[in-house]
Design a protein around this motif. Structure first.
Motif, PDB file in Angstrom:
ATOM      1  N   PHE A  79      17.822   5.788  -2.632  1.00  0.00           N
ATOM      2  CA  PHE A  79      16.949   4.650  -2.910  1.00  0.00           C
ATOM      3  C   PHE A  79      17.254   4.086  -4.293  1.00  0.00           C
ATOM      4  O   PHE A  79      17.482   4.848  -5.250  1.00  0.00           O
ATOM      5  CB  PHE A  79      15.480   5.073  -2.825  1.00  0.00           C
ATOM      6  CG  PHE A  79      15.033   5.360  -1.408  1.00  0.00           C
ATOM      7  CD1 PHE A  79      14.466   4.360  -0.629  1.00  0.00           C
ATOM      8  CD2 PHE A  79      15.215   6.620  -0.852  1.00  0.00           C
ATOM      9  CE1 PHE A  79      14.073   4.617   0.682  1.00  0.00           C
ATOM     10  CE2 PHE A  79      14.832   6.886   0.462  1.00  0.00           C
ATOM     11  CZ  PHE A  79      14.259   5.875   1.236  1.00  0.00           C
ATOM     12  N   GLU A 131      15.959   1.504  -7.433  1.00  0.00           N
ATOM     13  CA  GLU A 131      14.787   0.858  -8.026  1.00  0.00           C
ATOM     14  C   GLU A 131      15.191   0.085  -9.275  1.00  0.00           C
ATOM     15  O   GLU A 131      16.104   0.492 -10.004  1.00  0.00           O
ATOM     16  CB  GLU A 131      13.735   1.922  -8.391  1.00  0.00           C
ATOM     17  CG  GLU A 131      13.051   2.556  -7.177  1.00  0.00           C
ATOM     18  CD  GLU A 131      11.992   1.657  -6.549  1.00  0.00           C
ATOM     19  OE1 GLU A 131      11.494   0.743  -7.234  1.00  0.00           O
ATOM     20  OE2 GLU A 131      11.659   1.874  -5.358  1.00  0.00           O
ATOM     21  N   LYS A 161       6.275   5.648  -7.598  1.00  0.00           N
ATOM     22  CA  LYS A 161       6.729   5.992  -6.243  1.00  0.00           C
ATOM     23  C   LYS A 161       7.327   7.392  -6.209  1.00  0.00           C
ATOM     24  O   LYS A 161       7.112   8.143  -5.258  1.00  0.00           O
ATOM     25  CB  LYS A 161       7.740   4.959  -5.744  1.00  0.00           C
ATOM     26  CG  LYS A 161       7.091   3.654  -5.353  1.00  0.00           C
ATOM     27  CD  LYS A 161       8.121   2.672  -4.837  1.00  0.00           C
ATOM     28  CE  LYS A 161       8.150   1.451  -5.700  1.00  0.00           C
ATOM     29  NZ  LYS A 161       9.111   0.439  -5.213  1.00  0.00           N
ATOM     30  N   ASP A 219       6.629   2.394   2.432  1.00  0.00           N
ATOM     31  CA  ASP A 219       7.847   1.822   3.018  1.00  0.00           C
ATOM     32  C   ASP A 219       9.051   2.728   2.766  1.00  0.00           C
ATOM     33  O   ASP A 219       9.926   2.873   3.618  1.00  0.00           O
ATOM     34  CB  ASP A 219       8.141   0.438   2.419  1.00  0.00           C
ATOM     35  CG  ASP A 219       7.227  -0.646   2.977  1.00  0.00           C
ATOM     36  OD1 ASP A 219       6.269  -0.292   3.692  1.00  0.00           O
ATOM     37  OD2 ASP A 219       7.476  -1.829   2.696  1.00  0.00           O
ATOM     38  N   LEU A 220       9.093   3.329   1.584  1.00  0.00           N
ATOM     39  CA  LEU A 220      10.193   4.258   1.305  1.00  0.00           C
ATOM     40  C   LEU A 220      10.077   5.466   2.233  1.00  0.00           C
ATOM     41  O   LEU A 220      11.079   5.953   2.757  1.00  0.00           O
ATOM     42  CB  LEU A 220      10.176   4.719  -0.159  1.00  0.00           C
ATOM     43  CG  LEU A 220      10.709   3.716  -1.184  1.00  0.00           C
ATOM     44  CD1 LEU A 220       9.731   2.598  -1.451  1.00  0.00           C
ATOM     45  CD2 LEU A 220      11.069   4.411  -2.486  1.00  0.00           C
ATOM     46  N   ILE A 275      11.113  -0.970   9.772  1.00  0.00           N
ATOM     47  CA  ILE A 275      12.064  -0.482   8.776  1.00  0.00           C
ATOM     48  C   ILE A 275      13.137   0.390   9.446  1.00  0.00           C
ATOM     49  O   ILE A 275      14.324   0.272   9.144  1.00  0.00           O
ATOM     50  CB  ILE A 275      11.303   0.257   7.656  1.00  0.00           C
ATOM     51  CG1 ILE A 275      10.549  -0.777   6.808  1.00  0.00           C
ATOM     52  CG2 ILE A 275      12.246   1.085   6.793  1.00  0.00           C
ATOM     53  CD1 ILE A 275       9.593  -0.182   5.788  1.00  0.00           C
ATOM     54  N   SER A 295      14.500  -0.638  -2.976  1.00  0.00           N
ATOM     55  CA  SER A 295      13.083  -0.633  -2.603  1.00  0.00           C
ATOM     56  C   SER A 295      12.179  -1.219  -3.673  1.00  0.00           C
ATOM     57  O   SER A 295      10.973  -0.990  -3.662  1.00  0.00           O
ATOM     58  CB  SER A 295      12.671   0.804  -2.258  1.00  0.00           C
ATOM     59  OG  SER A 295      13.221   1.739  -3.184  1.00  0.00           O
ATOM     60  N   GLY A 337      18.410  -4.505   0.085  1.00  0.00           N
ATOM     61  CA  GLY A 337      16.955  -4.556   0.036  1.00  0.00           C
ATOM     62  C   GLY A 337      16.378  -5.349   1.204  1.00  0.00           C
ATOM     63  O   GLY A 337      15.799  -4.803   2.142  1.00  0.00           O
ATOM     64  N   ARG A 356       8.475  -2.626  -3.205  1.00  0.00           N
ATOM     65  CA  ARG A 356       7.970  -2.075  -1.946  1.00  0.00           C
ATOM     66  C   ARG A 356       7.073  -0.878  -2.200  1.00  0.00           C
ATOM     67  O   ARG A 356       7.368  -0.062  -3.082  1.00  0.00           O
ATOM     68  CB  ARG A 356       9.138  -1.604  -1.072  1.00  0.00           C
ATOM     69  CG  ARG A 356      10.012  -2.715  -0.638  1.00  0.00           C
ATOM     70  CD  ARG A 356       9.272  -3.550   0.369  1.00  0.00           C
ATOM     71  NE  ARG A 356       9.845  -4.873   0.460  1.00  0.00           N
ATOM     72  CZ  ARG A 356       9.329  -5.848   1.210  1.00  0.00           C
ATOM     73  NH1 ARG A 356       8.232  -5.632   1.893  1.00  0.00           N
ATOM     74  NH2 ARG A 356       9.896  -7.019   1.258  1.00  0.00           N
ATOM     75  N   ALA A 408      19.272   2.017  -0.273  1.00  0.00           N
ATOM     76  CA  ALA A 408      18.125   1.175   0.108  1.00  0.00           C
ATOM     77  C   ALA A 408      17.419   0.713  -1.159  1.00  0.00           C
ATOM     78  O   ALA A 408      16.886   1.525  -1.915  1.00  0.00           O
ATOM     79  CB  ALA A 408      17.164   1.969   0.997  1.00  0.00           C
ATOM     80  N   PHE A 457      13.940  -3.974   4.194  1.00  0.00           N
ATOM     81  CA  PHE A 457      12.479  -3.989   3.986  1.00  0.00           C
ATOM     82  C   PHE A 457      11.850  -5.360   4.237  1.00  0.00           C
ATOM     83  O   PHE A 457      10.646  -5.501   4.156  1.00  0.00           O
ATOM     84  CB  PHE A 457      12.163  -3.552   2.559  1.00  0.00           C
ATOM     85  CG  PHE A 457      12.567  -2.130   2.261  1.00  0.00           C
ATOM     86  CD1 PHE A 457      11.868  -1.066   2.817  1.00  0.00           C
ATOM     87  CD2 PHE A 457      13.639  -1.851   1.433  1.00  0.00           C
ATOM     88  CE1 PHE A 457      12.237   0.249   2.541  1.00  0.00           C
ATOM     89  CE2 PHE A 457      14.023  -0.542   1.139  1.00  0.00           C
ATOM     90  CZ  PHE A 457      13.312   0.507   1.707  1.00  0.00           C
TER      91      PHE A 457
END
Ligand SMILES: *Cc1c(COP(=O)(O)O)cnc(C)c1O
Length: 231
Positions: free
Chosen positions: A56, A58, A67, A44-45, A6, A37, A223, A40, A35, A227
């Motif tokens: 990030f 989502e 998360k 990973d984050l 990553i 995510s 994304g 994921r 990013a 990832f």
């Protein structure tokens, strides 16, 4: 699936952003890397965070909230970028810094009402259905001026700009067309609403990031190239 870690992937994407900026005389720091995510795991984050990533994106609320609870020690700016049912708006109002996919007034009103007192305004991008696709969410370009005018009047939101997910064209040159159209719509909104600080074009994903930057993107939403492929 990309092979790099990553951290390596993030580095490569950042370099692509800088290269794209320089090729069109934009400042290296004029594009923010978001990013994306979705799907994921929190680990990973965290790996991306440890490599310096702070923004990030989502798409799914329940997953995002889980998360967020796992990453409370991280100083993350959270962006919601997926479709939102109005009965779920409270979670976005209470747990995110940005919302990119507002495409109707009902959602905007609820987000403003539900934004907790004491929190800074929620940053808003209006999602535009730039290719007029039946399958895609987003406001039609001709309805954008009225929606924007109503949204800037809402007290707990801060309208920042526009977002779109154009259809994929073959070739970088053709791909720029919808991005240019979105940039032109933002210019029109700036004239319509001179007091609003409209500084954001959220456009460009792994496959069309360069075309978006060339056309003025200020946030690219990446994304896969960070990832790996989603399963
Ligand atoms: C999934 C998603 C992205 C990232 O797409 P990639 O092709 O994996 O880079 C960007 N924007 C939105 C709205 C998405 O849903």
């Amino acid at each position: 699936m990309r092979k790099g870690s990553i951290a390596e992937n993030l580095n490569a994407v950042s370099e692509r952003i800088v290269t794209a900026c320089r090729s069109c005389d934009r400042a290296d720091d004029s594009v923010t890397l978001l990013a994306v995510s979705k799907t994921r795991p929190a680990a990973d984050l965290r790996a991306a965070y440890d490599a310096g990533q702070r923004h990030f994106g989502e798409n799914y609320l329940q997953e995002a909230l889980e998360k967020q609870s796992a990453l409370t020690d991280c100083d993350i700016t959270w962006h919601f970028i997926g479709p939102l049912q109005s009965n779920k708006s409270r979670d976005v109002a209470e747990h995110f810094h940005w919302m990119h996919s507002v495409d109707r007034l009902k959602i905007a009103r609820r987000l403003s009402e539900q934004r907790a007192a004491g929190m800074p305004p929620l940053n808003i991008c209006l999602q535009v259905n730039i290719d007029d696709e039946d399958s895609k969410s987003g406001v039609a370009p001709e309805k954008l001026p009225a929606l924007a005018e109503a949204v800037v009047a809402l007290p707990n939101l801060r309208l920042r700009g526009l977002m779109a997910i154009p259809a994929r064209r073959i070739g970088d040159e053709d791909q720029r067309t919808p991005f240019r159209q979105l940039a032109a719509l933002l210019d029109q909104l700036r004239e319509q609403l001179p007091d609003a600080e409209l500084d954001t074009l959220s456009m460009g994903m792994s496959g069309d990031m360069e075309a978006a930057i060339f056309s003025g993107a200020t946030i690219v939403r990446i994304g896969t190239d960070i990832f790996g492929a989603r399963t």
